[in-house]
Scaffold this motif. Structure first.
Motif, short mmCIF file in Angstrom:
data_model
loop_
_atom_site.label_atom_id
_atom_site.label_comp_id
_atom_site.label_asym_id
_atom_site.label_seq_id
_atom_site.Cartn_x
_atom_site.Cartn_y
_atom_site.Cartn_z
N ASP A 1 37.22 31.01 58.93
CA ASP A 1 38.41 31.49 58.22
C ASP A 1 38.14 32.82 57.52
O ASP A 1 38.97 33.74 57.54
CB ASP A 1 38.87 30.46 57.18
CG ASP A 1 39.44 29.21 57.84
OD1 ASP A 1 39.71 29.24 59.06
OD2 ASP A 1 39.59 28.19 57.13
N ILE A 2 36.98 32.92 56.88
CA ILE A 2 36.65 34.13 56.11
C ILE A 2 36.42 35.32 57.04
O ILE A 2 36.88 36.43 56.77
CB ILE A 2 35.43 33.85 55.19
CG1 ILE A 2 35.88 32.97 54.01
CG2 ILE A 2 34.78 35.14 54.71
CD1 ILE A 2 34.75 32.44 53.15
N ASN B 1 39.88 36.29 58.59
CA ASN B 1 40.71 36.96 57.59
C ASN B 1 40.20 38.38 57.33
O ASN B 1 40.98 39.34 57.29
CB ASN B 1 40.70 36.14 56.28
CG ASN B 1 41.61 36.74 55.21
OD1 ASN B 1 41.14 37.34 54.25
ND2 ASN B 1 42.92 36.58 55.38
N TYR C 1 30.45 38.83 47.30
CA TYR C 1 31.18 37.56 47.31
C TYR C 1 30.32 36.40 47.80
O TYR C 1 29.55 36.55 48.74
CB TYR C 1 32.36 37.66 48.28
CG TYR C 1 33.43 38.65 47.88
CD1 TYR C 1 34.55 38.22 47.18
CD2 TYR C 1 33.33 40.00 48.21
CE1 TYR C 1 35.55 39.12 46.81
CE2 TYR C 1 34.32 40.90 47.85
CZ TYR C 1 35.43 40.45 47.15
OH TYR C 1 36.40 41.33 46.78
N ILE C 2 30.52 35.24 47.20
CA ILE C 2 30.11 33.98 47.81
C ILE C 2 31.39 33.28 48.26
O ILE C 2 32.32 33.10 47.46
CB ILE C 2 29.36 33.06 46.82
CG1 ILE C 2 28.08 33.73 46.31
CG2 ILE C 2 29.03 31.71 47.47
CD1 ILE C 2 27.35 32.91 45.23
N ASN C 3 31.44 32.88 49.52
CA ASN C 3 32.53 32.05 50.04
C ASN C 3 33.93 32.61 49.76
O ASN C 3 34.82 31.91 49.25
CB ASN C 3 32.42 30.61 49.48
CG ASN C 3 31.17 29.91 49.98
OD1 ASN C 3 30.47 30.42 50.87
ND2 ASN C 3 30.86 28.75 49.42
N ALA C 4 34.11 33.89 50.09
CA ALA C 4 35.45 34.48 50.00
C ALA C 4 35.50 35.69 50.91
O ALA C 4 34.47 36.26 51.29
CB ALA C 4 35.79 34.88 48.57
N SER C 5 36.71 36.08 51.27
CA SER C 5 36.93 37.21 52.18
C SER C 5 36.67 38.54 51.49
O SER C 5 37.03 38.73 50.32
CB SER C 5 38.39 37.15 52.66
OG SER C 5 38.74 38.35 53.32
N ARG D 1 38.31 41.03 51.90
CA ARG D 1 39.62 41.66 51.71
C ARG D 1 40.10 41.62 50.25
O ARG D 1 41.09 42.28 49.91
CB ARG D 1 40.65 40.98 52.62
CG ARG D 1 40.49 41.30 54.08
CD ARG D 1 41.19 42.62 54.46
NE ARG D 1 42.62 42.49 54.29
CZ ARG D 1 43.35 43.23 53.47
NH1 ARG D 1 42.78 44.15 52.74
NH2 ARG D 1 44.64 43.04 53.38
N PHE D 2 39.42 40.86 49.39
CA PHE D 2 39.87 40.76 47.99
C PHE D 2 39.50 41.98 47.15
O PHE D 2 39.92 42.09 46.00
CB PHE D 2 39.32 39.49 47.34
CG PHE D 2 40.08 38.25 47.72
CD1 PHE D 2 41.33 37.99 47.18
CD2 PHE D 2 39.55 37.36 48.65
CE1 PHE D 2 42.04 36.85 47.55
CE2 PHE D 2 40.24 36.22 49.01
CZ PHE D 2 41.51 35.96 48.46
#
Lengths: 412, 412
Positions: B239-240, B243, B360-364, B366-367
């Protein structure tokens, strides 16, 4: 890859491990460096003697170049003082959860690799190394050719202390090729150097600004003014002007110009100028000043933009506070400016409108200093607005990164 | 004095009054600018049509250049949103009394004059003007020649709104001579411009870095990696990565590279690569990836440093987290990097050791965005360590000054 690029790559590589050191370990190393400087003072003094014997060293450099047991002791004391300061690395400025549920922390990290360019003062080698090491930065030193033997001896001691503590000795490196060509290449080592901090004469700093492609923090130029308002306590004004001009005239926070409101000029200037002359100060004045004290040295346009760094002051009579502020914003170096007044509004307007790092009401410009500010250290005084302004301590040798913890967030 | 220097002097002069405006007044002006843009949309669209009719405009620029009623409405909405944001100017970061009894306050002030250099997006004209105005900065805009009529029409509306509110219209100025020679002179206007912020392609930013003597904030280059650790939740990882790569591939926080731990590569890569292909992504792979999924496009050394800004991703199998971190620190642009893992230590080590603005840990990836961070605005994403790092909102458009209140202190 050139020698200089290799040196840059070694610094960058060292910087990755330096940022991870615990504060306790850094403090132990700083204490050990202090001990090592004293233990090796004979070699350091011998190297310094070699520098001093060089017939090409200009006489005016001799004093700042000379090392003594006492000066080496001062360097060692400086190292132990840096060990006592709070470590900014790892501090979190703020942390918050965003709308997507991410926890975002703004954490202080080292800048990376800092390039120091300076002249004939060997103490800068030790000061800068200590401040950069404490903040987890690798440093590349490029000192003046006059001090090369002294700097090599000092850096050798610092690096061997790093090695003894199993820390990458390339945390501290000295450029031994002191040619201008190499200095210029150093200023353009953008792949490896994160920031350049020049320390020294206005000429050195202007050269770095002109040649560098690495980001520079501009330091040290100080054409500082004291404006004596019509509502000033005159005894206080005299004390502040004398202190600013006389206490240490060669430094960047010394007062260089006196602006005075026309309503009090005729009554006040004769005694003020006499007080300056009693301290051996050469007083220059504009036409209005000459009309009050006939024998001042007439100013030229050039005076207003000049930082004398000497027992000279220029005096200008101004019709209003607004005229004083306009004059300051035109000619100053954005360093330190002071108003002497008991008028609340005049003081606030001056602080709001004067464009400078430090704007004082009723105090000497000489207070612009990392130690006086309570930072416990100073790597220089920034006269630019980007990144750091005014006295730079440990915090100003850091950057930050955002540490972001998620649990699978993706952007909508 | 050249035309450009005059323009610089006018900006500097405007900046002195802008810094003194009350927040209420600035917000009223921003709201009035929004109203004025809607009221004058016919003129703006007519000017935009002139730009679009230019046969020399490359086809790929047409979309970003085109204005519509809806896009003008978006600009107006943006202006009213900036009005709702907290004003950082005048905030005191901290204040303290020093040992001599001086009260020292570190107060936020505008940077002064900001130079914006951008390409064919007329919305940057309005965005940048709003953010600079809100933070009390004068702005000098240098947009691409393709958008010159649109930019002139927009700036005319903004300036007439300033005039109507008795604010110096030179707070917002546009350089209408869009030649490269003038752009270069602009980049060297050190007497008047405090900082340059280029926004646009990597080529534009590199040109500004090479030519500028004014300090530059480097923005926008994003060669962002996702490292899938052996302890990752694989569904989350997919998913990450999808995305990061697919949601908006043309922007700087898009994911460009996938690094994967060798222990899970053989089991995981076939489905991961299939998922990417299902979204129309071209997948390139190193030798180890090719050994698992034979028909990926073989990578060359050039891939690792390339920001595709397109539906392309390169995949590399790594033997360890340390190898992933070393690869990232060698090839990244210090923008945004992510690890997917459920291992506490692997996550913390990654965040500590990766050299980037956002980790990041466990995030896209894109943030990384001023709005997602909650800043309410964004003038760009800094990829340098000096002054600002990561998403830049209003706070990053400020400097500070020390306001110091004494009662006659002189230095001992």
């Amino acid at each position: 890859m050139t020698d200089l690029e290799q040196l840059g790559e070694r610094a960058q590589s060292a910087s990755y491990t330096l940022g991870l050191l615990a504060t306790t370990q850094k403090n132990q190393v700083l204490a050990a460096m202090a001990t090592a400087l004293i233990a090796h003072q004979d070699e350091i003094l011998a190297a310094n003697a070699q520098d001093l014997e060089n017939p090409q060293v200009p006489t005016k450099f001799i004093d700042r170049l000379r090392l003594t047991s006492e000066r080496i002791q001062d360097m060692a004391t400086g190292l132990t003082q840096v060990a006592t300061l709070a470590d900014p690395i790892g501090n979190v400025d703020r942390a918050w959860r965003n709308e997507a549920g991410l926890m975002i922390a703004k954490e202080r990290v080292p800048l990376g690799v800092i390039g120091m360019i300076f002249e004939a003062r060997p103490n800068v080698t030790v000061d800068a190394s200590a401040l950069c090491f404490k903040t987890g930065n690798a440093v590349i030193l490029r000192g003046g050719k006059e001090a090369i033997h002294s700097n090599q001896a000092l850096v050798k001691v610092l690096r061997s202390t790093l090695r003894a503590h199993e820390i990458d000795e390339n945390a501290i490196q000295l450029i031994t090729d002191t040619t201008h060509a190499t200095a210029e290449k150093f200023m353009q080592l953008t792949n490896y150097v994160d920031v350049l901090i020049p320390r020294g004469s206005a000429r050195l700093i202007q050269t770095v600004l002109a040649k560098a492609t690495v980001p520079v923090i501009e330091t040290g130029a100080g054409n500082c003014h004291v404006y004596v308002d019509k509502d000033a306590q005159l005894k206080m004004a005299t004390d502040i002007v004398i202190n600013g001009k006389v206490q240490r005239p060669s430094v960047c926070n010394a007062t260089e110009k006196l602006l005075i409101h026309q309503d009090i000029a005729a009554d006040y200037l004769p005694s003020m100028i006499q007080a300056l002359r009693d301290q051996g100060v050469e007083v220059r004045g504009d036409a209005a000043t000459q009309a009050i004290v006939a024998d001042v040295v007439p100013t030229t346009d050039e005076d207003w933009g000049t930082e004398y760094n000497d027992l000279i002051i220029a005096v200008k009579v101004v019709p209003s506070e607004a005229a004083a502020i306009a004059h300051i914003n035109r000619y100053n170096t954005q360093h330190s400016e002071a108003i002497v007044t008991d008028n609340y509004r005049a003081g606030k307007v001056f602080q709001q409108r004067v464009n400078a790092a430090c704007v004082y009401i009723n105090a000497s410009t000489r207070f612009t200093d990392g130690f006086e500010f309570g930072f416990g250290a100073e790597i220089g005084i920034s006269t630019q607005k980007l990144h750091a302004r005014g006295p730079m301590g440990l915090a100003e040798l850091t950057s930050y990164k955002y540490i972001i913890d998620g649990d699978g967030q993706i952007r909508q």
